[in-house]
Design a protein around this motif. Structure first.
Motif, PDB file in Angstrom:
ATOM      1  N   ASN A   1       0.835  -1.186   0.000  1.00 11.28           N
ATOM      2  CA  ASN A   1       0.000   0.000   0.000  1.00 11.28           C
ATOM      3  C   ASN A   1       0.876   1.245   0.000  1.00 11.28           C
ATOM      4  OD1 ASN A   1      -2.254  -1.612   0.090  1.00 11.28           O
ATOM      5  ND2 ASN A   1      -2.420  -1.510   2.303  1.00 11.28           N
ATOM      6  N   LYS A   2       0.515   2.157  -0.843  1.00  9.28           N
ATOM      7  CA  LYS A   2       1.268   3.394  -0.962  1.00  9.28           C
ATOM      8  C   LYS A   2       0.923   4.326   0.200  1.00  9.28           C
ATOM      9  CE  LYS A   2       2.243   7.074  -4.212  1.00  9.28           C
ATOM     10  NZ  LYS A   2       2.014   7.594  -5.541  1.00  9.28           N
ATOM     11  N   LYS A   3       1.955   4.849   0.831  1.00 11.20           N
ATOM     12  CA  LYS A   3       1.773   5.772   1.948  1.00 11.20           C
ATOM     13  C   LYS A   3       1.685   7.201   1.437  1.00 11.20           C
ATOM     14  CE  LYS A   3       4.394   2.744   4.927  1.00 11.20           C
ATOM     15  NZ  LYS A   3       5.623   2.556   5.665  1.00 11.20           N
ATOM     16  N   GLU A   4       1.072   8.056   2.211  1.00 14.30           N
ATOM     17  CA  GLU A   4       0.961   9.462   1.833  1.00 14.30           C
ATOM     18  C   GLU A   4       2.349  10.066   1.659  1.00 14.30           C
ATOM     19  OE1 GLU A   4      -0.756  13.643   3.582  1.00 14.30           O
ATOM     20  OE2 GLU A   4      -1.626  11.787   4.308  1.00 14.30           O
ATOM     21  N   GLY A   5       2.541  10.754   0.543  1.00 18.82           N
ATOM     22  CA  GLY A   5       3.823  11.389   0.252  1.00 18.82           C
ATOM     23  C   GLY A   5       4.844  10.470  -0.387  1.00 18.82           C
ATOM     24  N   GLN A   6       4.535   9.199  -0.497  1.00 20.21           N
ATOM     25  CA  GLN A   6       5.449   8.237  -1.090  1.00 20.21           C
ATOM     26  C   GLN A   6       5.390   8.327  -2.617  1.00 20.21           C
ATOM     27  OE1 GLN A   6       4.431   4.127  -0.304  1.00 20.21           O
ATOM     28  NE2 GLN A   6       6.557   3.514  -0.377  1.00 20.21           N
ATOM     29  N   ILE A   7       6.551   8.244  -3.246  1.00 20.00           N
ATOM     30  CA  ILE A   7       6.647   8.246  -4.703  1.00 20.00           C
ATOM     31  C   ILE A   7       7.265   6.920  -5.116  1.00 20.00           C
ATOM     32  CG2 ILE A   7       7.719   9.338  -6.708  1.00 20.00           C
ATOM     33  CD1 ILE A   7       7.700  11.956  -5.038  1.00 20.00           C
ATOM     34  N   ILE A   8       6.587   6.234  -6.010  1.00 16.62           N
ATOM     35  CA  ILE A   8       7.057   4.921  -6.452  1.00 16.62           C
ATOM     36  C   ILE A   8       7.634   5.046  -7.858  1.00 16.62           C
ATOM     37  CG2 ILE A   8       6.394   2.550  -6.974  1.00 16.62           C
ATOM     38  CD1 ILE A   8       4.242   2.834  -4.817  1.00 16.62           C
ATOM     39  N   VAL A   9       8.880   4.575  -8.003  1.00 22.39           N
ATOM     40  CA  VAL A   9       9.577   4.572  -9.280  1.00 22.39           C
ATOM     41  C   VAL A   9       9.725   3.119  -9.716  1.00 22.39           C
ATOM     42  CG1 VAL A   9      11.699   5.195 -10.498  1.00 22.39           C
ATOM     43  CG2 VAL A   9      10.841   6.665  -8.654  1.00 22.39           C
ATOM     44  N   GLY A  10       9.276   2.832 -10.935  1.00 15.97           N
ATOM     45  CA  GLY A  10       9.403   1.490 -11.477  1.00 15.97           C
ATOM     46  C   GLY A  10      10.399   1.459 -12.619  1.00 15.97           C
ATOM     47  N   PHE A  11      10.980   0.301 -12.833  1.00 15.82           N
ATOM     48  CA  PHE A  11      11.971   0.121 -13.884  1.00 15.82           C
ATOM     49  C   PHE A  11      11.552  -1.031 -14.782  1.00 15.82           C
ATOM     50  CE2 PHE A  11      14.024   2.252 -10.447  1.00 15.82           C
ATOM     51  CZ  PHE A  11      14.879   3.146 -11.060  1.00 15.82           C
ATOM     52  N   ALA A  12      11.795  -0.888 -16.083  1.00 18.03           N
ATOM     53  CA  ALA A  12      11.428  -1.925 -17.041  1.00 18.03           C
ATOM     54  C   ALA A  12      12.493  -2.032 -18.117  1.00 18.03           C
ATOM     55  CB  ALA A  12      10.077  -1.598 -17.670  1.00 18.03           C
ATOM     56  N   ALA A  13      13.025  -3.231 -18.285  1.00 17.02           N
ATOM     57  CA  ALA A  13      13.939  -3.503 -19.404  1.00 17.02           C
ATOM     58  C   ALA A  13      13.074  -3.935 -20.576  1.00 17.02           C
ATOM     59  CB  ALA A  13      14.922  -4.596 -19.019  1.00 17.02           C
ATOM     60  N   GLU A  14      13.217  -3.248 -21.696  1.00 18.25           N
ATOM     61  CA  GLU A  14      12.342  -3.473 -22.843  1.00 18.25           C
ATOM     62  C   GLU A  14      13.158  -3.697 -24.118  1.00 18.25           C
ATOM     63  OE1 GLU A  14       9.108  -3.749 -22.644  1.00 18.25           O
ATOM     64  OE2 GLU A  14       8.911  -3.113 -20.571  1.00 18.25           O
TER      65      GLU A  14
END
Length: 89
Positions: free
Chosen positions: A1-14
């Motif tokens: 669960n995402k917390k307030e103020g949290q920023i999620i960065v995802g990575f993808a090899a394509e």
């Protein structure tokens, strides 16, 4: 669960950095920013990209950003990711 103020960065090899591929992945991943890197063995291009290299091709995509970089050093990519995270409100 995402917390307030949290920023999620995802990575993808394509294997491709085309808009349709990246936008589809961004729409189904629970991330604020998606960093996609071109990963290939070099068989179809003139040089290997992705893992084990110092430079590569990247897309940094979010709801407000859609930037493409070629032959970018990984340290420069790290700086761009940091700036992208800071810019999210």
């Amino acid at each position: 669960n995402k917390k307030e103020g949290q920023i999620i960065v995802g990575f993808a090899a394509e294997s491709t950095l085309e808009d349709s591929v990246i936008n589809e992945k961004l729409s189904r991943k629970p991330v604020d920013i998606l960093i996609a890197n071109l990963a290939n063995s070099g068989l179809s291009d003139s040089y290997t990209q992705g893992f084990g290299t110092t430079h590569g091709s990247y897309r940094i995509v979010s709801k407000d950003k859609n930037d493409y970089y070629q032959n970018l050093h990984k340290q420069d990519l790290a700086n761009l990711i940091y700036e992208a995270v800071k810019s999210i409100k």
